[in-house]
Design an enzyme around this catalytic site. Structure first.
Site, PDB file in Angstrom:
ATOM      1  N   GLU A   1       0.823  -1.218   0.000  1.00  0.00           N
ATOM      2  CA  GLU A   1       0.000   0.000   0.000  1.00  0.00           C
ATOM      3  C   GLU A   1       0.857   1.269   0.000  1.00  0.00           C
ATOM      4  O   GLU A   1       0.522   2.244  -0.658  1.00  0.00           O
ATOM      5  CB  GLU A   1      -0.952   0.008   1.198  1.00  0.00           C
ATOM      6  CG  GLU A   1      -2.098  -0.984   1.081  1.00  0.00           C
ATOM      7  CD  GLU A   1      -3.113  -0.630   0.005  1.00  0.00           C
ATOM      8  OE1 GLU A   1      -3.199   0.542  -0.421  1.00  0.00           O
ATOM      9  OE2 GLU A   1      -3.841  -1.549  -0.420  1.00  0.00           O
TER      10      GLU A   1
ATOM     11  N   GLU B   1      -7.111   0.629  -9.600  1.00  0.00           N
ATOM     12  CA  GLU B   1      -7.885   1.265 -10.671  1.00  0.00           C
ATOM     13  C   GLU B   1      -8.936   2.239 -10.155  1.00  0.00           C
ATOM     14  O   GLU B   1      -9.231   3.243 -10.808  1.00  0.00           O
ATOM     15  CB  GLU B   1      -8.573   0.201 -11.524  1.00  0.00           C
ATOM     16  CG  GLU B   1      -7.625  -0.620 -12.361  1.00  0.00           C
ATOM     17  CD  GLU B   1      -8.342  -1.697 -13.157  1.00  0.00           C
ATOM     18  OE1 GLU B   1      -9.585  -1.789 -13.098  1.00  0.00           O
ATOM     19  OE2 GLU B   1      -7.647  -2.455 -13.845  1.00  0.00           O
TER      20      GLU B   1
END
Length: 185
Positions: A97, A143
């Site tokens: 992340e 996305e």
């Protein structure tokens, strides 16, 4: 208040009804038996576990992400965070992340704690890490994400908290932890 935990407060499920199963969360409606013998209703959001990372630079500043959160219709300032994929180690999720959202990888990653985001109705557990000794390393953003990095000096943290600019619980908790650690008040 004596500080003694009372163990006989546990409720037991009598009936569980699944309402919704989604990608990151599911919802169920349970009937439970309370310690007094009464039947009560409990709405439960089952949420995937998550990680949050307090990214600290070598020059006494923090990196936060700014992003629009549709559910609250606000632009938020948050520590870097994300879901733990099925079977993924939380530390590896934290590293992934950080690379996706901040474009950095920590040489030092320390688990500083964890908490339930909202235990009154949700199972989401968030492990919090301190990310230090950061080096540039990026992965593509998800996305459906559009985040940008922001840097703040340690000295700006009290004003960020007191002004209400930090409205995210994991970020608030992580910044208060850092203030206590660094003696910033």
């Amino acid at each position: 208040m004596s500080g003694i935990l009372i163990e006989n407060l546990r409720e037991t499920c009598v009936t569980e009804r699944r309402i919704f199963d989604g990608r990151i969360l599911s919802v169920r409606n349970d009937d439970v038996k309370t310690p007094s013998g009464r039947i009560a209703k409990r709405e439960v959001v089952e949420h995937k576990p998550a990680v949050g990372m307090l990214a600290v630079t070598d020059h006494k500043s923090i990196l936060l992400v700014q992003q629009y959160r549709y559910a609250v219709d606000e632009l938020t300032l948050e520590i870097c965070a994300g879901l733990i994929e099925s079977g993924e180690d939380p530390k590896l999720a934290a590293e992934r992340e950080l690379q996706e959202e901040l474009g950095v990888k920590p040489r030092k990653l320390t688990h500083i704690g964890g908490f339930y985001a909202s235990p009154g109705f949700c199972t989401e557990y968030v492990d919090i890490f301190l990310a230090e000794d950061l080096v540039k390393s990026s992965l593509p953003q998800d996305e459906d994400e559009n985040v940008s990095a922001c840097e703040f000096a340690f000295s700006e943290i009290p004003a960020l908290l007191s002004s209400g600019k930090i409205r995210d619980s994991k970020t608030f908790a992580a910044l208060v932890w850092l203030m206590a650690k660094e003696g910033i008040f």
